[in-house]
Design a protein around this motif. Structure first.
Motif, short mmCIF file in Angstrom:
data_model
loop_
_atom_site.label_atom_id
_atom_site.label_comp_id
_atom_site.label_asym_id
_atom_site.label_seq_id
_atom_site.Cartn_x
_atom_site.Cartn_y
_atom_site.Cartn_z
N UNK A 125 -10.56 -10.30 2.54
CA UNK A 125 -9.05 -10.80 1.89
C UNK A 125 -8.27 -10.03 1.97
N UNK A 126 -8.17 -8.65 1.86
CA UNK A 126 -7.14 -7.92 2.00
C UNK A 126 -6.33 -8.02 3.06
N UNK A 159 -5.52 -10.67 4.72
CA UNK A 159 -4.98 -11.96 4.78
C UNK A 159 -3.89 -11.89 3.71
N UNK A 160 -4.17 -11.12 2.41
CA UNK A 160 -3.15 -11.08 1.39
C UNK A 160 -1.95 -10.13 1.85
N UNK A 161 -2.24 -9.02 2.56
CA UNK A 161 -1.16 -8.35 3.22
C UNK A 161 -0.12 -8.92 4.07
N UNK A 162 -0.88 -9.69 5.07
CA UNK A 162 -0.08 -10.55 6.17
C UNK A 162 0.77 -11.61 5.31
N UNK A 163 0.31 -12.31 4.23
CA UNK A 163 0.85 -13.24 3.78
C UNK A 163 2.10 -12.57 2.87
N UNK A 164 2.03 -11.35 2.45
CA UNK A 164 2.96 -10.77 1.73
C UNK A 164 4.24 -10.12 2.70
N UNK A 165 3.85 -9.60 3.97
CA UNK A 165 4.56 -8.90 4.68
C UNK A 165 4.87 -9.67 6.08
N UNK A 166 3.88 -10.24 6.45
CA UNK A 166 3.94 -10.91 7.89
C UNK A 166 3.73 -9.70 8.91
N UNK A 186 -0.70 -3.35 7.01
CA UNK A 186 -2.32 -3.24 6.69
C UNK A 186 -2.92 -1.87 7.11
N UNK A 187 -2.29 -1.24 8.20
CA UNK A 187 -2.57 0.19 8.47
C UNK A 187 -2.12 0.98 7.56
N UNK A 188 -0.79 0.63 6.92
CA UNK A 188 -0.42 1.51 5.95
C UNK A 188 -1.15 1.64 4.37
N UNK A 189 -1.76 0.14 4.21
CA UNK A 189 -2.41 0.19 3.16
C UNK A 189 -3.66 0.95 3.36
N UNK A 190 -4.42 0.91 4.43
CA UNK A 190 -5.66 1.58 4.87
C UNK A 190 -5.35 3.15 4.66
N UNK A 191 -4.01 3.62 5.27
CA UNK A 191 -3.78 5.10 4.89
C UNK A 191 -3.62 5.36 3.66
N UNK A 218 -7.28 -14.43 -5.08
CA UNK A 218 -7.34 -13.85 -6.40
C UNK A 218 -8.84 -14.20 -7.00
N UNK A 219 -9.47 -15.23 -6.42
CA UNK A 219 -10.96 -15.48 -6.87
C UNK A 219 -11.85 -14.60 -6.31
N UNK A 220 -11.62 -13.96 -5.04
CA UNK A 220 -12.34 -13.06 -4.27
C UNK A 220 -12.27 -11.64 -4.87
#
Length: 418
Positions: free
Chosen positions: A45-46, A48-55, A60-65, A182-184
């Motif tokens: 899910x993560x 997908x959420x990041x791509x929806x927010x930022x395109x 996503x690499x920054x989030x993992x970092x 959100x359910x996830x």
């Protein structure tokens, strides 16, 4: 009935006897299953959420970092802390904190108020919690997985985790498609509470670290050096940790960067093929895990370990040879089986060789060696692919894995490790 047949019968019953021989095993296993299931759902899910927010895929690499940096930096210190405290209580505390963090994420997502700043903060705190949980969990496993059940317990645990790797992402995909992210997140939060409830039955476990009189003048550096000394005294430990700190650089780059490129771009297979390939790797791990657990003892473990590592590298080396889906799936099945075999031997050897009161420190140093250079591997893979080409990079990196395995086998203490 011959003695050989009796021995085989005893071995095949090992999985069934696990829950009778160790009343704590079930609690630890099911707690880990639910926790891992929730994480598997969130891992799908993560992005997908990041791509929806930022395109932005780079975000996503920054989030993992943001998640990995505190995890890696705190590992040496969290290992020292884990050895000074009750490991079960640390796990219970972390599960409660992670429940609160993911529940907050779910609530904010339900309210459509999620921002990248909030996500960064939550992921940073999750990384801190992970640096505490992993050494503590390793220490509890070492305590519960006694000699008579060690092989079967480790293999059954890993088989279950491999199964979740196969089905967890599917469940996550269904949830985000049919309901919402959100359910996830909410389901993930609930799994931490379920894990907490299972772990509660372990709270009476006592650890040697609780009975040792430690000097108040001892520094974190002294405690950390004790963990390093345990590793230094065992050739098997320090050589393998050092070897895999390098091997993981190349293996991680192949799996995370080059393999998706090979399947989706070079061979231009349907995206579902990549899922099949990853599933084949998981299936190989499951089969190997079951076979490993059917024997109470494996001899010549040093030789077997690095032969399996060499075969793993060879399976990656052959990936560009034939554009055949069954052939690639076979190679990844072999790769998954070899990686599982190494992982199980390594886990059991740690549990045998490391003193209980120092296990947290050694486990954290082992994880540090495994994870610290992974970001370097991803960057190196990208640079090499641009400079010499993806196929050449794949062939070079996989050849290095094979070469390292062969070179380590020349060390007599590795060959003698039984």
């Amino acid at each position: 009935m011959s003695s050989v047949n009796v021995k085989q019968r005893e071995d095949t019953l090992t999985f069934l006897q696990l829950f009778k021989k160790s009343p704590h095993f079930a609690a630890l296993l099911f707690g880990q299953i639910f926790s891992y299931l929730g994480s598997s759902i969130t891992n799908v899910i993560m992005p997908i959420v990041v791509l929806q927010e930022t395109k932005s895929a780079a975000m996503m690499g920054t989030v993992m970092a943001v998640y990995m940096v505190p995890f890696i930096l705190l590992l040496p210190f969290s290992g020292v802390l884990v050895d000074k405290m009750n490991k079960v209580k640390i796990m219970l505390f972390v599960d409660l904190v992670r429940f609160a963090l993911i529940l907050t994420l779910a609530t904010i997502s339900f309210l459509n108020q999620l921002s990248m700043t909030i996500l960064f903060i939550i992921m940073f705190l999750m990384g801190i919690m992970e640096s505490l949980f992993q050494p503590a969990h390793s220490g509890v496993r070492a305590k519960i997985f006694t000699k008579e059940i060690r092989n079967a317990a480790n293999s059954l645990t890993q088989v279950m985790m491999q199964g979740l790797k196969l089905f967890g992402p599917i469940i996550g995909g269904v949830i985000v498609s049919s309901f919402s992210a959100a359910w996830g997140f909410g389901i993930d939060a609930a799994t931490y509470i379920i894990s907490f409830l299972f772990l509660l039955s372990l709270r009476r476990l006592s650890f040697q670290s609780n009975t040792i009189n430690t000097s108040p003048k001892r520094s974190i550096k002294q405690d950390l050096l004790e963990g390093i000394e345990v590793i230094r005294q065992q050739s098997w430990l320090w050589i393998t940790i050092l070897a895999f700190s390098v091997i993981n650089i190349f293996w991680g780059g192949i799996m995370k960067v080059l393999l998706p490129w090979l399947i989706n771009v070079h061979y231009q297979f349907d995206p579902t093929v990549f899922g099949l390939v990853i599933s084949a790797s998981g299936a190989g791990g499951i089969v190997c895990g079951i076979i490993f657990g059917l024997r109470k003892q494996w001899n010549k473990r040093g030789i077997l370990t690095y032969i399996s590592v060499a075969l793993s590298g060879l399976s990656l080396l052959l990936l560009p040879a034939v554009a055949s889906i069954p052939f690639i799936m076979f190679l990844m099945f072999l790769n998954g089986a070899c990686n599982m075999f190494f992982g199980l031997i390594w886990e059991t050897s740690l549990q045998e060789l490391v003193p209980e009161e120092k296990f947290g420190r050694v486990a954290s140093l082992d994880m540090l060696g495994s994870f610290a250079l992974l970001p370097v591997g991803y960057l190196l893979t990208g640079w090499a692919a641009e400079g010499i080409g993806e196929i050449t990079t794949l062939l070079t990196f996989s050849s290095i894995i094979v070469l390292i395995a062969v070179l380590v086998l020349f060390h007599k203490r590795i060959r003698a490790f039984n």
